[in-house]
Motif scaffolding. Sequence first.
Motif, short mmCIF file in Angstrom:
data_model
loop_
_atom_site.label_atom_id
_atom_site.label_comp_id
_atom_site.label_asym_id
_atom_site.label_seq_id
_atom_site.Cartn_x
_atom_site.Cartn_y
_atom_site.Cartn_z
N THR A 177 31.79 40.38 -7.19
CA THR A 177 33.23 40.67 -7.50
C THR A 177 33.88 40.08 -8.71
OG1 THR A 177 33.66 41.06 -5.19
CG2 THR A 177 35.59 40.74 -6.48
N GLN A 209 37.47 46.14 -3.91
CA GLN A 209 36.71 45.94 -2.44
C GLN A 209 37.68 46.28 -1.54
OE1 GLN A 209 34.51 42.34 -2.89
NE2 GLN A 209 33.70 42.62 -0.68
N ASP A 232 33.82 48.54 -6.38
CA ASP A 232 33.19 47.42 -5.53
C ASP A 232 33.07 47.62 -4.16
OD1 ASP A 232 32.42 44.73 -4.94
OD2 ASP A 232 34.33 43.85 -5.63
N GLU A 233 31.87 47.99 -3.48
CA GLU A 233 31.41 48.35 -2.34
C GLU A 233 32.28 49.39 -1.86
OE1 GLU A 233 31.23 45.04 0.36
OE2 GLU A 233 30.49 43.74 -1.07
MG LIG Z 1 32.79 40.67 -3.36
#
Ligand SMILES: [Mg+2]
Lengths: 250, 252, 339
Positions: free
Chosen positions: A46, A87, A164-165
């Motif tokens: 991140t 995220q 992010d994810e």
């Molecule tokens: Mg992360």
Amino acid sequence: MIPNSLEVSRLAYAYPDGTQALFGVDLTIGRGERVALLGPNGAGKTTLVMHLNGILTPGHGTVTVAGTPVRRDTLKEIRQRVGLVFQDPDDQLFMPTVRDDVAFGPANAGVRGEELAAVVKNALDRVGMLDVADRPPHHLSFGQRRRVAVATVLAMEPEILVLDEPSSNLDPAARRELAEILRSLDVTVLMVTHDLPYALELCERAMILSDGVVAADGPTRELLGDAELLARHRLELPYGFAIPAAAERG
Amino acid sequence: MGVGRRLYLPGGSPVHRLPPQCKLLAVLAFAIVMVATPREWFWAFGLYAGMLAAVAAVARIPPGHILRRMVVELPFVLFAFLIPVIGLGERTEVLGLSLSVPGLWAAWNILAKATLGVTASILLASTTEPRDVLVGAQRLRVPDLLVQIAMFMLRYLDVILDEMRRMRVARESRGFQARDLRHAPVIARSAGALFIRSYERGERVHLAMLSRGYSGQMPIIHDLSATARQWGTALALPLAALAVLLLGGLAA
Amino acid sequence: MHVPDGFFTAAVSVSAGVVAAAGVAVCLRGARRELDDRTAPMAGLVAAFVFAVQMLNFPVAGGTSGHLLGGALAAILAGPFTGVLAIAVVLLVQALFFADGGLTALGVNIILMGLVTVLVGWGVFRLVTRVVPGRGGVTAASFAAALLSVPASALVFTLLFWIGGTAPIDLATVAAAMTGVHVLIGVGEGLITALTVAAVLSVRPDLVYGARELAAPLVLRGADGTSTVTGRAPEPAAGAGRLPFLLGGLGVSLLLAGIVSFFASPHPDGLESVAEEQGFLGQATDHVFGGFALADYGEVGGIPVGVAGIVGVALTLIVAGVIAYAARVRGRASSGERV
Ligand SMILES: [Mg+2]
Ligand SMILES: Nc1ncnc2c1ncn2[C@@H]1O[C@H](COP(=O)(O)OP(=O)(O)OP(=O)(O)O)[C@@H](O)[C@H]1O
């Protein structure tokens, strides 16, 4: 010659409280590539991603986007080019309604009136969220919020999409639909994920970030096939999952 | 609480459809006229109540909805009942209690005006979406930054309250019950954690805004303008109240 | 403590609105200076936090419970400017969306719960942290600041009600009673505030605005394993530049408040004229204003002028006292550091 989409060199960063998260990251991503960024919790994924559009300023090293170095005076341009999906969708969706939220980016870029409405509609349509346009984001389910978060970035038509994810907390159908959206786009994609099969499905290339440095970089299939490498970086394929037999290379 | 306490009742009545800035100004002007009305004019307060009832009827807001919300007044109603006891001036006997006459007037004044004021505010909040109230405030030249702060507060209120609720559930599922001040440290630790989460969320939201091109100014997304006619409709309420006040003044 | 409509005369409500607006304007500038384009999201989240914290009930003696006002807490954690903004927005939202607190009383509410608690809380906090340094000092200061902010707010309410309220009361008696009750509530507020600040201090000391001086120097480790030590954490923008502005802004706003209330009510307002005809005001006025230095105004230009004047004087005294002290302490501290 077309410049590389992303070039990161010797990037190091420490948070204000003293925690150092990145210890000299080097990577290069070509135009139109789809790359998976893998790594255990706390590896600095991140943190790295936050540097790609100048949200965090490198403590050391440089970031270059499509030939333009990320600096204070280029931030506006960089943020137009790099779209970042966070995220946690609650961080990303801050406006009172979904429609306003998707409109926020393009409106900052000066789009107004009818054109703005059309951009918003198109982006929401692509993630299948048109019917929640007038609802407040906090009344949506997590998966719906994630899709809207993707729409807020799509509305800005970035050249480079950084996620992010993106597949965490999505149901299997939504996960597949997101993959279809990503495949349909003609942009460079960098995707942070713990979902190794998803990385294999979407990205031909992968990198492993571990303890703040790039520990491996290569074709996703090869990386995921190296059990010892995965184990060293706390990565595991899901139970019962095997890398499908390598297709013949052309 | 929190979300459940929100007052907005969706609807399509003419009151709902008025632009928010008109309603906001109308309620504020009404409240000022009402507060400026001498407390001895019982008839005027009756007329004001009638006007609000008419608005409620047009907006189709059920009386129960308004009454339920009136409880916010309660603490000050109690204070109002105290004033005749502690007040100065000429005294009178009521049910064997010696009460101050100016104090009684003051208590009546507070009860009447607070009730009318709360009712007007409830009508506004019941017929206008929170986001629109803020847009209206912005159009009335409330500083943009203040409106933005309020917007963020509204957006994240549920998120923060949810976090608080989760922490409480976590506390109570481990057998904790706040009974007296000795339990303050536990509550304070939760409050501390809540502050850290709120503050860090603020930082992350700021980053998300930056990454979509924010530079300190909210982009213009809505353009809500009111016609003269809409202004006229909305301002009918305070103007009627003002007429009552002026008539009363002439008569006196 | 949300004052509804009808507690104060229209003139006082309007004056208070002007003073509150001026105070908020000063804080908008101050917060912008410190947080620049982070102001909106940060202050918004702090406001949401204050709203949530106000729902934390704590038991006071005798089976009753109080809830936090949060002014001192917000000021210590997020800084005085952001603190005032957060509370003002909480009150605005409560008045507009929850019908909590009258619209005409919004100014009074912002003064009582925002400006007074933050100014008193922050002033006391700075004072105590100067005398008692270190983490213990911060915690003790938080306790004292929050404790005193509650009765201070109640006292200002009493004062406002005495001069601009709608009923005659005996200032001394009511003030004594209000102070007594609110010191008790203040103990709860102080305890929770101090413990909350201590809790944040132990996890993220960098987030406590009031304890920025305690921040340790940062260590940056390079990729090659070398370490460099940075200097002290950068001092936040010095307050010297904004203090004159703060004073000036408040002075202007008080002046404005006086003028507005003068024009709002050039003659005794309707209420008083009726009362006069009915022949009981004379007595009431005697009680309310008798013996007060500014009571003479009542005979010349009507009571509302005096009202504005007294509000102005009282507020100026409080505000100027706190600010002057803070400025002196700060000046002394920074000159001390240089030596
Ligand atoms: Mg992360
Ligand atoms: N705001 C912050 N302040 C201080 N340290 C931080 C902050 N954010 C992250 N860190 C630290 O930096 C390191 C890298 O964190 P980062 O969030 O980049 O990890 P990540 O690879 O994204 O992990 P995950 O897979 O859990 O999301 C961690 O040690 C983390 O504790």
